[in-house]
Motif scaffolding. Structure first.
Motif, PDB file in Angstrom:
ATOM      1  N   LEU A   1       2.754   0.161 -10.230  1.00  0.00           N
ATOM      2  CA  LEU A   1       2.510  -1.265 -10.054  1.00  0.00           C
ATOM      3  C   LEU A   1       2.622  -1.600  -8.576  1.00  0.00           C
ATOM      4  O   LEU A   1       3.726  -1.676  -8.031  1.00  0.00           O
ATOM      5  CB  LEU A   1       3.524  -2.088 -10.855  1.00  0.00           C
ATOM      6  N   PRO A   2       1.508  -1.807  -7.878  1.00  0.00           N
ATOM      7  CA  PRO A   2       1.553  -2.085  -6.433  1.00  0.00           C
ATOM      8  C   PRO A   2       1.380  -3.565  -6.120  1.00  0.00           C
ATOM      9  O   PRO A   2       0.701  -4.308  -6.838  1.00  0.00           O
ATOM     10  CB  PRO A   2       0.361  -1.290  -5.907  1.00  0.00           C
ATOM     11  N   TYR A   3       1.986  -3.968  -5.025  1.00  0.00           N
ATOM     12  CA  TYR A   3       1.717  -5.282  -4.439  1.00  0.00           C
ATOM     13  C   TYR A   3       1.222  -5.036  -3.017  1.00  0.00           C
ATOM     14  O   TYR A   3       1.892  -4.355  -2.235  1.00  0.00           O
ATOM     15  CB  TYR A   3       2.968  -6.153  -4.416  1.00  0.00           C
ATOM     16  N   GLN A   4       0.045  -5.571  -2.674  1.00  0.00           N
ATOM     17  CA  GLN A   4      -0.578  -5.288  -1.386  1.00  0.00           C
ATOM     18  C   GLN A   4      -0.707  -6.538  -0.534  1.00  0.00           C
ATOM     19  O   GLN A   4      -0.842  -7.650  -1.056  1.00  0.00           O
ATOM     20  CB  GLN A   4      -1.984  -4.707  -1.597  1.00  0.00           C
ATOM     21  N   TRP A   5      -0.685  -6.343   0.789  1.00  0.00           N
ATOM     22  CA  TRP A   5      -1.038  -7.409   1.709  1.00  0.00           C
ATOM     23  C   TRP A   5      -1.840  -6.811   2.861  1.00  0.00           C
ATOM     24  O   TRP A   5      -1.555  -5.716   3.332  1.00  0.00           O
ATOM     25  CB  TRP A   5       0.182  -8.188   2.186  1.00  0.00           C
ATOM     26  N   ILE A   6      -2.871  -7.532   3.275  1.00  0.00           N
ATOM     27  CA  ILE A   6      -3.824  -7.038   4.264  1.00  0.00           C
ATOM     28  C   ILE A   6      -3.980  -8.095   5.355  1.00  0.00           C
ATOM     29  O   ILE A   6      -4.149  -9.283   5.056  1.00  0.00           O
ATOM     30  CB  ILE A   6      -5.202  -6.752   3.632  1.00  0.00           C
ATOM     31  N   ASN A   7      -3.939  -7.645   6.597  1.00  0.00           N
ATOM     32  CA  ASN A   7      -4.127  -8.536   7.746  1.00  0.00           C
ATOM     33  C   ASN A   7      -5.203  -7.951   8.652  1.00  0.00           C
ATOM     34  O   ASN A   7      -5.196  -6.759   8.936  1.00  0.00           O
ATOM     35  CB  ASN A   7      -2.830  -8.689   8.534  1.00  0.00           C
ATOM     36  N   GLY A   8      -6.128  -8.803   9.106  1.00  0.00           N
ATOM     37  CA  GLY A   8      -7.178  -8.355  10.012  1.00  0.00           C
ATOM     38  C   GLY A   8      -7.840  -9.530  10.695  1.00  0.00           C
ATOM     39  O   GLY A   8      -7.517 -10.700  10.421  1.00  0.00           O
ATOM     40  N   THR A   9      -8.787  -9.253  11.567  1.00  0.00           N
ATOM     41  CA  THR A   9      -9.407 -10.321  12.352  1.00  0.00           C
ATOM     42  C   THR A   9     -10.288 -11.250  11.521  1.00  0.00           C
ATOM     43  O   THR A   9     -10.541 -12.384  11.925  1.00  0.00           O
ATOM     44  CB  THR A   9     -10.265  -9.725  13.492  1.00  0.00           C
ATOM     45  N   LEU A  10     -10.760 -10.785  10.351  1.00  0.00           N
ATOM     46  CA  LEU A  10     -11.579 -11.649   9.505  1.00  0.00           C
ATOM     47  C   LEU A  10     -10.734 -12.560   8.627  1.00  0.00           C
ATOM     48  O   LEU A  10     -11.247 -13.541   8.081  1.00  0.00           O
ATOM     49  CB  LEU A  10     -12.517 -10.818   8.626  1.00  0.00           C
ATOM     50  N   GLY A  11      -9.440 -12.229   8.438  1.00  0.00           N
ATOM     51  CA  GLY A  11      -8.582 -13.048   7.588  1.00  0.00           C
ATOM     52  C   GLY A  11      -7.435 -12.242   7.020  1.00  0.00           C
ATOM     53  O   GLY A  11      -7.243 -11.062   7.355  1.00  0.00           O
ATOM     54  N   ASP A  12      -6.663 -12.867   6.141  1.00  0.00           N
ATOM     55  CA  ASP A  12      -5.504 -12.235   5.498  1.00  0.00           C
ATOM     56  C   ASP A  12      -5.623 -12.405   3.990  1.00  0.00           C
ATOM     57  O   ASP A  12      -6.204 -13.380   3.491  1.00  0.00           O
ATOM     58  CB  ASP A  12      -4.197 -12.877   5.985  1.00  0.00           C
ATOM     59  N   ASN A  13      -5.008 -11.462   3.256  1.00  0.00           N
ATOM     60  CA  ASN A  13      -5.031 -11.532   1.797  1.00  0.00           C
ATOM     61  C   ASN A  13      -3.814 -10.790   1.261  1.00  0.00           C
ATOM     62  O   ASN A  13      -3.301  -9.864   1.903  1.00  0.00           O
ATOM     63  CB  ASN A  13      -6.318 -10.910   1.241  1.00  0.00           C
ATOM     64  N   ALA A  14      -3.341 -11.189   0.086  1.00  0.00           N
ATOM     65  CA  ALA A  14      -2.192 -10.525  -0.536  1.00  0.00           C
ATOM     66  C   ALA A  14      -2.248 -10.742  -2.037  1.00  0.00           C
ATOM     67  O   ALA A  14      -2.803 -11.743  -2.518  1.00  0.00           O
ATOM     68  CB  ALA A  14      -0.876 -11.063   0.021  1.00  0.00           C
TER      69      ALA A  14
END
Length: 316
Positions: free
Chosen positions: A86-99
């Motif tokens: 069971l994973p929880y992810q978060w992503i950050n980059g120049t186009l935006g962020d998501n989690a």
């Protein structure tokens, strides 16, 4: 002293490396295909454990992908076990962020044969999408209008996947192979025009498009040599992953689906791991690797420049 020197060299390789990684697609860390497995001469597998894993990957572009995963392995009987991740992810980059919640992995592993110092294990499994991989952002890059983000930024692959694998393991070696088949396409709608305000349009076009993508079939092979001592172990290995069929998506500007050139081929990594065992119940593990080759075209957002995985494992 010789063992300590060897350990330092191996760990240095691991810490300096870069990896394609397959933590996102998932099947390389499921059941019989997991790296750094324990080997026992006993036929019984009575393996029960919970693993807390932190993962960080940098992509070929700007997104940084991080995840915390709870990995349960539950012994069913003397010969088989069940795994859920069971994973929880978060992503950050120049186009935006998501989690958000990542895809759920389920697998069943059974000891098929134990003979001449080797165990042969087989795994059947599946990945269940946590969402349709079409999360959107609204920022200055999109003109403050909601626009679907690229697959690099999605917490889910958005497809139901079938997985199977088999491995041979002894006290020193692990040989494993597996296959992952996407059964459905996702709903990702990323297009370059959604980020028309992004200041570097040449960079933006490095995000390979794949509208309503259905990934091709992946086949992996893991070859790993392990050195085990009283309280620690380390390993070196190779992990080639070959996409044997082309990805498929809607061709931009049309309503027709088509095969995507450049999406087949091999991604090869050289991997290193180090584990320390505090006692029979508690241990920690670090895995890192060196990227050798990538596929040419990556609309699925799985390609990584650097990967680090740190785990705490409790066995009971």
């Amino acid at each position: 002293m010789r063992h300590i020197i060897t350990l330092i060299i191996a760990l240095s390789l691991a810490l300096k490396g870069y990896s394609q990684g397959c933590s996102d697609a998932g099947f390389c860390t499921m059941g019989a295909m997991k790296p750094d497995q324990n080997y026992s001469k006993r036929i019984a597998i009575k393996l029960r454990s919970v693993e807390l894993n932190y993962y960080k990957g940098t992509s070929l572009l700007t997104p940084i992908i991080q995840a915390m995963t709870v990995d349960f392995t539950l012994g069913i009987n003397d010969y088989s076990s069940f795994q859920i991740k069971l994973p929880y992810q978060w992503i950050n980059g120049t186009l935006g962020d998501n989690a958000g919640l990542g895809d759920i992995s389920l697998s069943y592993t059974r000891l098929l044969k134990a003979t001449n110092g080797w165990n042969i294990n087989g795994t059947l499994g599946a990945k269940i999408p946590s969402n349709d991989s079409n999360a959107k952002v609204s920022n200055s890059n999109t003109g403050n209008v909601e626009a679907p983000i690229h697959m690099y930024y999605q917490t889910s692959l958005g497809s139901y996947d079938a997985i199977a694998g088999i491995a041979a393991i002894n006290s020193k070696w692990l040989f494993a192979t597996g296959i992952q088949i996407a059964l459905t396409e996702n709903n990702n709608q990323f297009v370059w025009s959604g980020f028309a305000e992004y200041p570097d349009q040449d960079y933006l076009r490095k995000y390979n498009r794949g509208i309503e993508l259905k990934r091709g079939i992946d086949v992996m092979l893991r070859v790993e040599r392990n050195w085990r001592f009283t309280n620690f172990n380390f390993s070196l290995g190779a992990l080639p992953i070959y996409r044997i069929t082309k990805d498929e998506s809607i061709i931009p500007g049309t309503n027709e689906r088509g095969k995507l050139d450049g999406t087949t081929g091999m991604a090869l990594s050289i991997l290193g791991s180090f584990g320390y065992h505090f006692d029979v119940n508690n241990s920690v593990k670090l895995i890192k690797g060196i990227k050798i080759t990538d596929r040419d075209f990556n609309p699925d957002g799985l390609t990584r420049d650097e990967v680090l995985s740190i785990s705490y494992i409790y066995k009971f």
